[in-house]
Write a protein that holds these residues in place. Structure first.
Motif, PDB file in Angstrom:
ATOM      1  N   LEU A 176      25.110  44.390  56.076  1.00 16.94           N
ATOM      2  CA  LEU A 176      25.958  45.188  56.866  1.00 16.94           C
ATOM      3  C   LEU A 176      26.686  44.233  57.766  1.00 16.94           C
ATOM      4  O   LEU A 176      27.905  44.293  58.123  1.00 16.94           O
ATOM      5  CB  LEU A 176      25.364  46.484  57.564  1.00 16.94           C
ATOM      6  N   PRO A 177      25.918  43.661  58.844  1.00 21.13           N
ATOM      7  CA  PRO A 177      26.565  42.786  59.691  1.00 21.13           C
ATOM      8  C   PRO A 177      27.622  41.587  59.264  1.00 21.13           C
ATOM      9  O   PRO A 177      28.638  41.562  59.850  1.00 21.13           O
ATOM     10  CB  PRO A 177      25.529  41.966  60.560  1.00 21.13           C
ATOM     11  N   ASN A 178      27.257  41.201  57.951  1.00 23.89           N
ATOM     12  CA  ASN A 178      28.108  40.178  57.548  1.00 23.89           C
ATOM     13  C   ASN A 178      29.301  40.624  56.887  1.00 23.89           C
ATOM     14  O   ASN A 178      30.513  39.959  56.544  1.00 23.89           O
ATOM     15  CB  ASN A 178      27.215  39.311  56.452  1.00 23.89           C
ATOM     16  N   ALA A 179      29.405  41.945  56.591  1.00 26.18           N
ATOM     17  CA  ALA A 179      30.318  42.678  55.818  1.00 26.18           C
ATOM     18  C   ALA A 179      31.328  43.517  56.914  1.00 26.18           C
ATOM     19  O   ALA A 179      31.865  44.400  56.351  1.00 26.18           O
ATOM     20  CB  ALA A 179      29.724  43.412  54.720  1.00 26.18           C
ATOM     21  N   LYS A 180      31.017  43.261  58.023  1.00 27.06           N
ATOM     22  CA  LYS A 180      31.945  44.144  59.197  1.00 27.06           C
ATOM     23  C   LYS A 180      33.312  44.008  59.155  1.00 27.06           C
ATOM     24  O   LYS A 180      33.921  45.126  59.228  1.00 27.06           O
ATOM     25  CB  LYS A 180      31.568  43.662  60.386  1.00 27.06           C
ATOM     26  N   VAL A 181      33.943  43.142  58.469  1.00 26.00           N
ATOM     27  CA  VAL A 181      35.430  42.795  58.460  1.00 26.00           C
ATOM     28  C   VAL A 181      35.838  43.887  57.248  1.00 26.00           C
ATOM     29  O   VAL A 181      36.672  44.605  57.355  1.00 26.00           O
ATOM     30  CB  VAL A 181      35.887  41.411  58.207  1.00 26.00           C
ATOM     31  N   GLY A 182      35.073  43.735  56.284  1.00 27.48           N
ATOM     32  CA  GLY A 182      35.106  44.710  55.036  1.00 27.48           C
ATOM     33  C   GLY A 182      35.239  46.070  55.259  1.00 27.48           C
ATOM     34  O   GLY A 182      35.797  47.020  54.860  1.00 27.48           O
ATOM     35  N   LEU A 183      34.051  46.350  56.169  1.00 31.10           N
ATOM     36  CA  LEU A 183      33.819  47.757  56.490  1.00 31.10           C
ATOM     37  C   LEU A 183      34.900  48.286  57.384  1.00 31.10           C
ATOM     38  O   LEU A 183      35.393  49.235  57.153  1.00 31.10           O
ATOM     39  CB  LEU A 183      32.447  48.025  57.321  1.00 31.10           C
ATOM     40  N   LEU A 184      35.307  47.284  58.268  1.00 29.49           N
ATOM     41  CA  LEU A 184      36.369  47.794  59.154  1.00 29.49           C
ATOM     42  C   LEU A 184      37.636  48.100  58.424  1.00 29.49           C
ATOM     43  O   LEU A 184      38.547  49.016  58.470  1.00 29.49           O
ATOM     44  CB  LEU A 184      36.453  46.894  60.391  1.00 29.49           C
ATOM     45  N   THR A 185      38.197  47.133  57.681  1.00 29.15           N
ATOM     46  CA  THR A 185      39.219  47.291  56.742  1.00 29.15           C
ATOM     47  C   THR A 185      39.255  48.522  55.798  1.00 29.15           C
ATOM     48  O   THR A 185      40.201  49.066  55.751  1.00 29.15           O
ATOM     49  CB  THR A 185      39.415  45.840  55.892  1.00 29.15           C
ATOM     50  N   GLY A 186      38.168  48.550  55.146  1.00 30.14           N
ATOM     51  CA  GLY A 186      37.906  49.804  54.478  1.00 30.14           C
ATOM     52  C   GLY A 186      38.276  51.073  55.068  1.00 30.14           C
ATOM     53  O   GLY A 186      38.904  51.938  54.733  1.00 30.14           O
TER      54      GLY A 186
END
Length: 229
Positions: free
Chosen positions: A143-153
């Protein structure tokens, strides 16, 4: 505010309330789903991926029609809601939330899935070697490494819900204060040839959409540059 009428302010509030609710629900659903799609080698991945992406190519009126059938008192979801003592979902805010979650699902799942796919496996393997269980790897590493993807989504899901029209009109109709969101209000103005008010609301959505897309592309570019450092 910007010369808006009380009805227009109500429509804007309802639109952002719907988009915010849908985005929160989507993040809880999409994150584990995207993780499974990115990591699983099951033969069902292609089928589930196609099912998730279906709203991208399916006309909104088609999706809205089948939701309307399902939400009717004779439909599967309608009968279930009645058995639980709930009011009808058709032409209600709750029905809009359920339909919007399905309609905006791919716009949240895909950015998160791409972030998980692009993640370096070495960090996950190192954590597993040190004794971290899969749940700990997911919450502390993935989750910490995917924060940009999470925010983009989250941003794309919110913006896509704001711009909905076909599904909302089919499911919710045009009930002021209940299902009349901005896109439906604009349609009402155009039908009555009231182009001045339609232009004002359309301009607000146009500026909002551009700012959202600009921010998303900027963050993606910054993330790509930081990944090369």
């Amino acid at each position: 505010m910007f010369g808006l009428t009380p009805d227009e302010i109500t429509a804007l509030w309802l639109t952002f309330k719907l988009a915010g609710t849908v985005t929160i629900v989507l993040l809880f659903i999409s994150t584990p789903l995207a993780w499974w799609l990115a990591r699983s080698r099951s033969s069902m991945v292609a089928f589930v991926s196609a099912l998730v992406a279906l709203p991208i190519v399916l006309p909104p009126s088609v999706l809205g029609f089948y939701f309307l059938i399902a939400f009717s008192p004779q439909g599967v979801i309608g009968q279930l809601s009645q058995s639980l003592g709930m009011s009808g979902l058709a032409f209600s805010f709750s029905g809009l939330v359920i339909a919007s979650v399905i309609y905006s699902l791919p716009f949240v799942v895909q950015p998160i899935q791409n972030a998980f796919v692009a993640m370096e496996q070495s960090s996950l393997e190192a954590a597993a070697t040190l004794g971290a269980n899969p749940l700990a790897c997911f919450f502390q590493i993935a989750l910490p490494n995917a924060k940009v993807g999470l925010l983009t989504g989250a941003i794309l899901g919110f913006a896509h819900t704001v711009g909905e029209f076909g599904v909302i009109l089919m499911i919710g109709g045009n009930i002021p204060g209940e299902t009349q969101v901005v896109s439906v209000k604009i349609y009402e103005y155009v039908e009555s040839l009231n182009y001045t008010q339609a232009h004002r609301l359309s301009a607000i959505l146009l500026v909002f959409s551009f700012i959202v897309l600009f921010w998303v592309y900027l963050k993606q570019k910054q993330a790509g540059l930081s990944g090369r450092v």
